[in-house]
Design a protein around this motif. Sequence first.
Motif, PDB file in Angstrom:
ATOM      1  N   VAL A   3     142.961 161.204  32.222  1.00 48.50           N
ATOM      2  CA  VAL A   3     142.055 160.144  31.786  1.00 48.50           C
ATOM      3  C   VAL A   3     141.469 159.427  32.991  1.00 48.50           C
ATOM      4  CG1 VAL A   3     141.901 157.998  30.481  1.00 48.50           C
ATOM      5  CG2 VAL A   3     143.313 159.878  29.636  1.00 48.50           C
ATOM      6  N   TYR A   4     142.309 159.130  33.994  1.00 52.78           N
ATOM      7  CA  TYR A   4     141.826 158.489  35.206  1.00 52.78           C
ATOM      8  C   TYR A   4     140.788 159.350  35.907  1.00 52.78           C
ATOM      9  CZ  TYR A   4     145.787 155.269  34.768  1.00 52.78           C
ATOM     10  OH  TYR A   4     146.665 154.336  34.321  1.00 52.78           O
ATOM     11  N   PHE A   5     141.084 160.645  36.006  1.00 54.39           N
ATOM     12  CA  PHE A   5     140.171 161.555  36.699  1.00 54.39           C
ATOM     13  C   PHE A   5     138.843 161.660  35.957  1.00 54.39           C
ATOM     14  CE2 PHE A   5     138.474 165.847  37.441  1.00 54.39           C
ATOM     15  CZ  PHE A   5     138.312 165.793  38.823  1.00 54.39           C
ATOM     16  N   GLY A   6     138.902 161.786  34.634  1.00 59.86           N
ATOM     17  CA  GLY A   6     137.667 161.870  33.857  1.00 59.86           C
ATOM     18  C   GLY A   6     136.840 160.606  33.968  1.00 59.86           C
ATOM     19  N   PHE A   7     137.506 159.448  33.932  1.00 58.86           N
ATOM     20  CA  PHE A   7     136.785 158.183  34.082  1.00 58.86           C
ATOM     21  C   PHE A   7     136.132 158.077  35.450  1.00 58.86           C
ATOM     22  CE2 PHE A   7     136.924 153.709  35.499  1.00 58.86           C
ATOM     23  CZ  PHE A   7     136.057 153.154  34.573  1.00 58.86           C
ATOM     24  N   ALA A   8     136.848 158.481  36.493  1.00 62.63           N
ATOM     25  CA  ALA A   8     136.299 158.417  37.851  1.00 62.63           C
ATOM     26  C   ALA A   8     135.097 159.348  38.011  1.00 62.63           C
ATOM     27  CB  ALA A   8     137.383 158.758  38.871  1.00 62.63           C
ATOM     28  N   VAL A   9     135.170 160.539  37.406  1.00 59.92           N
ATOM     29  CA  VAL A   9     134.051 161.485  37.494  1.00 59.92           C
ATOM     30  C   VAL A   9     132.820 160.934  36.773  1.00 59.92           C
ATOM     31  CG1 VAL A   9     133.248 163.758  36.781  1.00 59.92           C
ATOM     32  CG2 VAL A   9     135.502 163.509  37.808  1.00 59.92           C
ATOM     33  N   LEU A  10     133.021 160.405  35.573  1.00 61.17           N
ATOM     34  CA  LEU A  10     131.903 159.829  34.827  1.00 61.17           C
ATOM     35  C   LEU A  10     131.280 158.657  35.581  1.00 61.17           C
ATOM     36  CD1 LEU A  10     133.231 159.894  31.145  1.00 61.17           C
ATOM     37  CD2 LEU A  10     131.454 161.346  32.157  1.00 61.17           C
ATOM     38  N   GLU A  11     132.118 157.807  36.147  1.00 62.76           N
ATOM     39  CA  GLU A  11     131.608 156.673  36.914  1.00 62.76           C
ATOM     40  C   GLU A  11     130.851 157.146  38.154  1.00 62.76           C
ATOM     41  OE1 GLU A  11     131.299 153.819  35.762  1.00 62.76           O
ATOM     42  OE2 GLU A  11     133.129 152.619  35.779  1.00 62.76           O
ATOM     43  N   GLY A  12     131.342 158.207  38.802  1.00 62.77           N
ATOM     44  CA  GLY A  12     130.644 158.731  39.975  1.00 62.77           C
ATOM     45  C   GLY A  12     129.277 159.295  39.635  1.00 62.77           C
ATOM     46  N   VAL A  13     129.208 160.066  38.548  1.00 64.54           N
ATOM     47  CA  VAL A  13     127.916 160.613  38.111  1.00 64.54           C
ATOM     48  C   VAL A  13     126.961 159.488  37.731  1.00 64.54           C
ATOM     49  CG1 VAL A  13     126.782 162.023  36.360  1.00 64.54           C
ATOM     50  CG2 VAL A  13     128.928 162.791  37.388  1.00 64.54           C
ATOM     51  N   LEU A  14     127.478 158.494  37.017  1.00 70.63           N
ATOM     52  CA  LEU A  14     126.647 157.356  36.614  1.00 70.63           C
ATOM     53  C   LEU A  14     126.163 156.575  37.824  1.00 70.63           C
ATOM     54  CD1 LEU A  14     125.495 155.661  34.303  1.00 70.63           C
ATOM     55  CD2 LEU A  14     127.657 154.402  34.247  1.00 70.63           C
ATOM     56  N   ALA A  15     127.016 156.403  38.823  1.00 72.51           N
ATOM     57  CA  ALA A  15     126.620 155.670  40.033  1.00 72.51           C
ATOM     58  C   ALA A  15     125.487 156.386  40.759  1.00 72.51           C
ATOM     59  CB  ALA A  15     127.825 155.500  40.959  1.00 72.51           C
ATOM     60  N   MET A  16     125.580 157.699  40.895  1.00 71.81           N
ATOM     61  CA  MET A  16     124.511 158.449  41.567  1.00 71.81           C
ATOM     62  C   MET A  16     123.202 158.371  40.784  1.00 71.81           C
ATOM     63  SD  MET A  16     126.411 161.821  43.144  1.00 71.81           S
ATOM     64  CE  MET A  16     127.156 162.321  41.574  1.00 71.81           C
ATOM     65  N   ALA A  17     123.285 158.443  39.453  1.00 74.86           N
ATOM     66  CA  ALA A  17     122.078 158.333  38.640  1.00 74.86           C
ATOM     67  C   ALA A  17     121.457 156.945  38.753  1.00 74.86           C
ATOM     68  CB  ALA A  17     122.402 158.648  37.181  1.00 74.86           C
ATOM     69  N   ILE A  18     122.285 155.911  38.776  1.00 78.29           N
ATOM     70  CA  ILE A  18     121.780 154.538  38.907  1.00 78.29           C
ATOM     71  C   ILE A  18     121.087 154.351  40.240  1.00 78.29           C
ATOM     72  CG2 ILE A  18     122.531 152.144  39.193  1.00 78.29           C
ATOM     73  CD1 ILE A  18     124.652 152.685  37.064  1.00 78.29           C
ATOM     74  N   ILE A  19     121.700 154.825  41.301  1.00 78.45           N
ATOM     75  CA  ILE A  19     121.101 154.680  42.634  1.00 78.45           C
ATOM     76  C   ILE A  19     119.775 155.425  42.709  1.00 78.45           C
ATOM     77  CG2 ILE A  19     121.414 155.235  45.070  1.00 78.45           C
ATOM     78  CD1 ILE A  19     124.404 154.757  44.681  1.00 78.45           C
ATOM     79  N   ALA A  20     119.732 156.643  42.173  1.00 74.00           N
ATOM     80  CA  ALA A  20     118.519 157.457  42.255  1.00 74.00           C
ATOM     81  C   ALA A  20     117.364 156.827  41.481  1.00 74.00           C
ATOM     82  CB  ALA A  20     118.811 158.865  41.741  1.00 74.00           C
ATOM     83  N   ILE A  21     117.593 156.430  40.234  1.00 74.18           N
ATOM     84  CA  ILE A  21     116.496 155.925  39.412  1.00 74.18           C
ATOM     85  C   ILE A  21     116.011 154.570  39.895  1.00 74.18           C
ATOM     86  CG2 ILE A  21     118.008 154.870  37.710  1.00 74.18           C
ATOM     87  CD1 ILE A  21     114.662 156.620  37.019  1.00 74.18           C
ATOM     88  N   ASN A  22     116.912 153.723  40.372  1.00 80.69           N
ATOM     89  CA  ASN A  22     116.479 152.411  40.840  1.00 80.69           C
ATOM     90  C   ASN A  22     115.809 152.475  42.203  1.00 80.69           C
ATOM     91  OD1 ASN A  22     117.449 150.145  38.890  1.00 80.69           O
ATOM     92  ND2 ASN A  22     119.180 151.541  38.987  1.00 80.69           N
ATOM     93  N   LEU A  23     116.233 153.404  43.049  1.00 81.26           N
ATOM     94  CA  LEU A  23     115.487 153.634  44.290  1.00 81.26           C
ATOM     95  C   LEU A  23     114.089 154.151  43.990  1.00 81.26           C
ATOM     96  CD1 LEU A  23     118.090 155.243  46.743  1.00 81.26           C
ATOM     97  CD2 LEU A  23     116.950 153.029  46.972  1.00 81.26           C
ATOM     98  N   LEU A  24     113.970 154.989  42.968  1.00 83.13           N
ATOM     99  CA  LEU A  24     112.658 155.491  42.571  1.00 83.13           C
ATOM    100  C   LEU A  24     111.766 154.368  42.064  1.00 83.13           C
ATOM    101  CD1 LEU A  24     110.958 158.066  42.213  1.00 83.13           C
ATOM    102  CD2 LEU A  24     111.890 158.248  39.901  1.00 83.13           C
ATOM    103  N   VAL A  25     112.328 153.413  41.334  1.00 86.36           N
ATOM    104  CA  VAL A  25     111.555 152.257  40.877  1.00 86.36           C
ATOM    105  C   VAL A  25     111.048 151.439  42.047  1.00 86.36           C
ATOM    106  CG1 VAL A  25     111.736 150.061  39.648  1.00 86.36           C
ATOM    107  CG2 VAL A  25     112.671 152.129  38.624  1.00 86.36           C
TER     108      VAL A  25
END
Length: 354
Positions: A3-25
């Motif tokens: 559960v910890y590993f899955g949560f960390a992976v999801l958070e990592g993917v979400l963090a990269m997506a957040i950084i990418a889309i907001n940098l694009l804005v």
Amino acid sequence: MGVYFGFAVLEGVLAMAIIAINLLVCATVYLHKELRGITNYLIVCLAVADLGVGALAIPFSVVLSMEYTLCFYACLFLTCFPLVTTQFSILLLLVIAINAHLKIKLPNSYAMHVKKVWVMILVAFCWLLSLLIGLSPMMGWNRFQQYAETNNKTLAFSFPSERAAFVVIARDIPYGRFLSKVYSKRRNFSYNEIHEGHLVPCSFTSIFSPEYLVYFVFFTCTLLPLAAMLGIYADLFRVVRGHFRSQALWPAKRREIQMARTLFLLVGVFCVCWGPLHVIYCVQLLCPRCQRYESLDRLAVLLSHLNSLANPLVYALRKKDFALALRSVFLYRVLRWPRLKACCCSRHKVHPQA
């Protein structure tokens, strides 16, 4: 562990997506001069706050979810930073609502009363206020005294004890161990005694009391601004319905009305994303003996971080000119597609017989 590993992976993917889309804005508004209006400047400021969530708040949240044993004040900083970014987003949404209200209600004098410099000063004030609110636990509103008493070390928040906290933090920086030993000798503190009294399982609930999270963070700093925003948008739509539809200005104001609806949608998305987490804190306060589900807590945290990804997506999907600019920057600046192909396609659409 899974559960910890899955949560960390999801958070990592979400963090990269957040950084990418907001940098694009941010890059889109910088590269397209026609988008440099006051409302879009505020959207860029919101994107900067979301960048802080993706770059720092999410990694901090992963550490907090593991509940590692850390120094109390190091854990306090990890827990305070997400409060700063969240509070800034709330205050900025309130500023955006006020700006939309003035833009529609004062169409003739809006440009005279609202200047970009004044708006930027107001944004800086929002940052300052967010820092004061988010870092208030570092000024004493925390559970340090409780842990000190648990370890039979009743340390009041006096001048010497603050120096003791400095000793614990200083040991983790270059030359910090030497300075901490010297400082503890000067203040008659034992280094081992101070260190043992500051080790805590690091999480939101271990650092902050439920009363703080509910009464101050939720009721005062979240619900009050959200109630003000709802009142502003309610008055705005009342003015629109009773005034503009009866005059010739209605076609000219349709764009502003669409923008107001988009901004109101941003407020709704914020409520949906952050509501479950605050509901969990309220349940923990009102029913401390109720069973906690760690998976549900992590899902609520993940949903709150999803708000930083939803903000630019909602704004881009609801605003056609901004969406076209985003696509242009992504295709021609990021992917480096040739512009000649796009020109040919556009000509083919304009002149289908050619």
